[in-house]
Design a protein around this motif. Structure first.
Motif, PDB file in Angstrom:
ATOM      1  N   HIS A  58       0.841  -1.204   0.000  1.00  0.00           N
ATOM      2  CA  HIS A  58       0.000   0.000   0.000  1.00  0.00           C
ATOM      3  C   HIS A  58       0.877   1.255   0.000  1.00  0.00           C
ATOM      4  O   HIS A  58       0.608   2.205  -0.736  1.00  0.00           O
ATOM      5  N   LEU A  59       1.911   1.241   0.818  1.00  0.00           N
ATOM      6  CA  LEU A  59       2.799   2.399   0.935  1.00  0.00           C
ATOM      7  C   LEU A  59       3.513   2.677  -0.381  1.00  0.00           C
ATOM      8  O   LEU A  59       3.659   3.829  -0.790  1.00  0.00           O
ATOM      9  N   SER A  60       3.940   1.636  -1.072  1.00  0.00           N
ATOM     10  CA  SER A  60       4.673   1.833  -2.326  1.00  0.00           C
ATOM     11  C   SER A  60       3.793   2.386  -3.439  1.00  0.00           C
ATOM     12  O   SER A  60       4.297   2.977  -4.392  1.00  0.00           O
ATOM     13  N   ALA A  61       2.477   2.215  -3.329  1.00  0.00           N
ATOM     14  CA  ALA A  61       1.566   2.724  -4.360  1.00  0.00           C
ATOM     15  C   ALA A  61       1.235   4.204  -4.173  1.00  0.00           C
ATOM     16  O   ALA A  61       0.629   4.809  -5.057  1.00  0.00           O
ATOM     17  N   LEU A  62       1.631   4.772  -3.051  1.00  0.00           N
ATOM     18  CA  LEU A  62       1.323   6.180  -2.771  1.00  0.00           C
ATOM     19  C   LEU A  62       2.353   7.104  -3.409  1.00  0.00           C
ATOM     20  O   LEU A  62       3.517   6.728  -3.583  1.00  0.00           O
ATOM     21  N   ASP A  63       1.928   8.333  -3.708  1.00  0.00           N
ATOM     22  CA  ASP A  63       2.907   9.317  -4.173  1.00  0.00           C
ATOM     23  C   ASP A  63       3.755   9.742  -2.972  1.00  0.00           C
ATOM     24  O   ASP A  63       3.451   9.416  -1.825  1.00  0.00           O
ATOM     25  N   LEU A  64       4.827  10.466  -3.235  1.00  0.00           N
ATOM     26  CA  LEU A  64       5.800  10.788  -2.190  1.00  0.00           C
ATOM     27  C   LEU A  64       5.180  11.558  -1.023  1.00  0.00           C
ATOM     28  O   LEU A  64       5.450  11.240   0.144  1.00  0.00           O
ATOM     29  N   ASP A  65       4.337  12.546  -1.305  1.00  0.00           N
ATOM     30  CA  ASP A  65       3.721  13.319  -0.220  1.00  0.00           C
ATOM     31  C   ASP A  65       2.820  12.441   0.639  1.00  0.00           C
ATOM     32  O   ASP A  65       2.887  12.489   1.871  1.00  0.00           O
ATOM     33  N   ALA A  66       1.985  11.644   0.006  1.00  0.00           N
ATOM     34  CA  ALA A  66       1.078  10.763   0.750  1.00  0.00           C
ATOM     35  C   ALA A  66       1.879   9.739   1.553  1.00  0.00           C
ATOM     36  O   ALA A  66       1.566   9.445   2.708  1.00  0.00           O
ATOM     37  N   ARG A  67       2.919   9.202   0.952  1.00  0.00           N
ATOM     38  CA  ARG A  67       3.785   8.225   1.629  1.00  0.00           C
ATOM     39  C   ARG A  67       4.367   8.830   2.909  1.00  0.00           C
ATOM     40  O   ARG A  67       4.370   8.209   3.958  1.00  0.00           O
ATOM     41  N   HIS A  68       4.823  10.069   2.808  1.00  0.00           N
ATOM     42  CA  HIS A  68       5.450  10.695   3.974  1.00  0.00           C
ATOM     43  C   HIS A  68       4.434  11.098   5.030  1.00  0.00           C
ATOM     44  O   HIS A  68       4.741  11.060   6.225  1.00  0.00           O
ATOM     45  N   LEU A  69       3.229  11.436   4.625  1.00  0.00           N
ATOM     46  CA  LEU A  69       2.177  11.680   5.616  1.00  0.00           C
ATOM     47  C   LEU A  69       1.907  10.409   6.421  1.00  0.00           C
ATOM     48  O   LEU A  69       1.730  10.456   7.644  1.00  0.00           O
ATOM     49  N   VAL A  70       1.898   9.270   5.748  1.00  0.00           N
ATOM     50  CA  VAL A  70       1.681   7.993   6.442  1.00  0.00           C
ATOM     51  C   VAL A  70       2.864   7.689   7.353  1.00  0.00           C
ATOM     52  O   VAL A  70       2.683   7.322   8.523  1.00  0.00           O
ATOM     53  N   LEU A  71       4.085   7.847   6.853  1.00  0.00           N
ATOM     54  CA  LEU A  71       5.267   7.523   7.655  1.00  0.00           C
ATOM     55  C   LEU A  71       5.428   8.437   8.866  1.00  0.00           C
ATOM     56  O   LEU A  71       6.016   8.035   9.870  1.00  0.00           O
TER      57      LEU A  71
END
Length: 188
Positions: A58-71
């Motif tokens: 799921h994390l790898s399918a996100l764009d960079l901004d969304a990925r970092h919001l999750v992280l």
């Protein structure tokens, strides 16, 4: 008139297809829902490994901004702290973006000036994404990048952070290191 109707039907078909495809694509909300599903406690190792694999996909399918919001989500940090050392190691490896190891190896040849040029815009990006990030990351840096230069030569970009071998530090600094990777690839 029939041409216009045909174009309208094609347009509606394209809109329906786009909605269908995007509805199955992971989002920040759906990825964070997975955080709530962490199989903590006495659940077997296989269930935790499957969760980590599902979460990383799921994390790898996100764009960079969304990925970092999750992280940078505090709930994910809490889940990471609950993990066993083996699960933490597996999580860090599974969620690592392509090219991360190469960046860290290549950064062993960097000097403090290159680090500073890459760190400043990376921190600014994360601050724009989530207010308060700048102070959080600044607290993780060693006092002076010139002091960190010998550490950079041995462990790479992770040498600018306090406690570089600690899995929690590696987890906490992941968004910043990924942003540094982005700016490095842009040729800064």
């Amino acid at each position: 008139m029939p041409g216009i109707l045909c174009l309208l039907v094609v347009w509606l078909g394209v809109v329906a297809a786009v909605r269908l495809v995007s509805s199955g694509k992971p989002s920040v909300a759906s990825t964070l829902k997975l955080v709530e599903a962490w199989p903590a406690g006495a659940v077997n190792d296989e269930a935790r490994r499957r969760w980590i694999e599902l979460f990383s996909s799921h994390l790898s399918a996100l764009d960079l901004d969304a990925r970092h919001l999750v992280l940078m989500e505090p709930r994910l940090r809490s889940v990471f702290i609950e993990m066993s050392p083996e699960d933490q190691s597996h999580f860090l490896k599974a969620t690592e973006p392509p090219g991360m190891r190469e960046l860290i190896e290549g950064s062993k040849r960097w000097n403090g000036g290159r680090c500073a040029r890459l760190v400043q815009p990376a921190v600014a990006d994360l601050e724009a994404l989530k207010t308060g990030s700048s102070a959080r990351f600044q607290a993780m840096f060693v006092a002076d990048l010139s002091i960190a230069e010998p550490a950079i030569e041995t462990v790479g970009i992770e040498g600018i952070f306090k406690g570089t071998t600690d899995p929690l530090t590696r987890f906490d600094t992941r968004p910043l290191v990924e942003r540094i990777q982005k700016h490095s690839q842009m040729g800064r």
